[in-house]
Enzyme design. Sequence first.
Site, short mmCIF file in Angstrom:
data_model
loop_
_atom_site.label_atom_id
_atom_site.label_comp_id
_atom_site.label_asym_id
_atom_site.label_seq_id
_atom_site.Cartn_x
_atom_site.Cartn_y
_atom_site.Cartn_z
CE LYS A 162 -2.24 12.87 -13.08
NZ LYS A 162 -2.97 11.59 -13.07
CE LYS B 278 -7.14 7.07 -8.75
NZ LYS B 278 -7.25 7.84 -10.00
O1 LIG Z 1 -4.72 14.50 -6.23
C1 LIG Z 1 -5.58 13.70 -6.62
O2 LIG Z 1 -6.73 13.70 -6.14
C2 LIG Z 1 -5.24 12.68 -7.66
C3 LIG Z 1 -4.84 13.22 -8.96
C4 LIG Z 1 -4.76 12.19 -10.04
O3 LIG Z 1 -3.68 11.76 -10.34
C5 LIG Z 1 -5.97 11.81 -10.75
C6 LIG Z 1 -7.03 12.70 -10.71
C7 LIG Z 1 -8.18 12.45 -11.40
C8 LIG Z 1 -8.31 11.30 -12.14
C9 LIG Z 1 -7.26 10.40 -12.21
C10 LIG Z 1 -6.09 10.62 -11.51
C11 LIG Z 1 -5.06 9.54 -11.55
O4 LIG Z 1 -4.54 9.07 -10.55
O5 LIG Z 1 -4.77 9.07 -12.64
MG LIG Z 2 -3.43 7.46 -12.06
#
Ligand SMILES: O=C(O)CCC(=O)c1ccccc1C(=O)O
Ligand SMILES: [Mg+2]
Length: 367
Positions: A164, A263
């Site tokens: 991130k 997703k």
């Molecule tokens: O390991 C995971 O499940 C994804 C982690 C992740 O990046 C994420 C987790 C929660 C909400 C948004 C995001 C994202 O992809 O931005």
């Molecule tokens: Mg993302």
Amino acid sequence: MIKTKSVTLYHITQTLKSPFISSIGHVTDRDSILVEMTDVDGVSGWGEVVAFSTPWYTEETIATSFHLLKDILIPLVKTESIIHPDQLQSIFKHVKRNFMAKASLEGAVWDLFAKKQNKSLAHALGGDKTEIESGVVVGISSIPKMTEQISQYVEEGYKRFKVKISPHQDIELIEGIRRKFPNLPLMADANSSYSLKDIDRLKALDQFELMMIEQPLAADDIVDHAKLQQKLATPICLDESIVTSEDARKAIELGSCRVMNIKPGRVGGLTESKKIHDLCKNHHIPVWCGGMLETGISRAHNIALASLSNFTIPGDISSSSRYWDEDLVFPEIKTVNGKITVPSGNGIGFEVRRDVIEKYCDSVTII
Ligand SMILES: O=C(O)CCC(=O)c1ccccc1C(=O)O
Ligand SMILES: [Mg+2]
């Protein structure tokens, strides 16, 4: 044909092994709603609400999803005979957005539908991969801690690594990781923390040959992303900006990205996910499956979805043990040598562990 007998909503809370930190939100305790749809023949299908308890990633929450399911979506579905899960899109056509609530119920219908056809969910969706490649996300912490985490995940065999970033921690972080891992399949997720004014910072990341930068700009933007993509060598991947296949079409037309993350929860379900997948495939845009810190139930749906042919990039589908001490499904979801086997059993292909659900369950609502 599916005729609904009842839908049971299990509100559960589990604590993540370690808090998940991104530029826009922290998650320590993960609330979920599990959706079990039972039809008049006694067959059950499972889905999961992947919204969070606060609206930091999208506008939905666990509470808004519960309301939508209980008072609007489940009553709509209960009066219908369902021949195919694709029908849910027309059943829900007068309900605006609320994608995660819709996706949870649609996911249960897909599982039930596949089970009644004696097919795996992957096959019901048209996927034919027998295994999928697994990637992992490293949460925000200090650079030494993050490189240490990456070393561990490299050892575990993961095929793609995501960190991130935000304007507060980007160039130095990526430089630090690249120094130790010059050839790592590495990408960065900005969760909308930049604007076009930050273009120089983003251009400075080009030198590190990231696989892609995920969602650098605003969630509701595809115009500025197109401007940015023209200036960047690194491919942009859209996450938050794509909530329908129409968004995907427009982003492709404008050149707002070169990769898409899908997703099912964000886009309202597996039917819409498949539409986005097919559209991207026709336009030579590779896709990968994102993650939502979910339980084994939603992970199982993601695995089935990622068995479709244009999921050519390892996604955020990692071992359940990345986040959880105990999985809700059996066998436990596991990455082995960077891969997860697509189950061949009927429906989601995993057994849902009611004993574990009971342990973490705060309330049960039967509709
Ligand atoms: O390991 C995971 O499940 C994804 C982690 C992740 O990046 C994420 C987790 C929660 C909400 C948004 C995001 C994202 O992809 O931005
Ligand atoms: Mg993302």
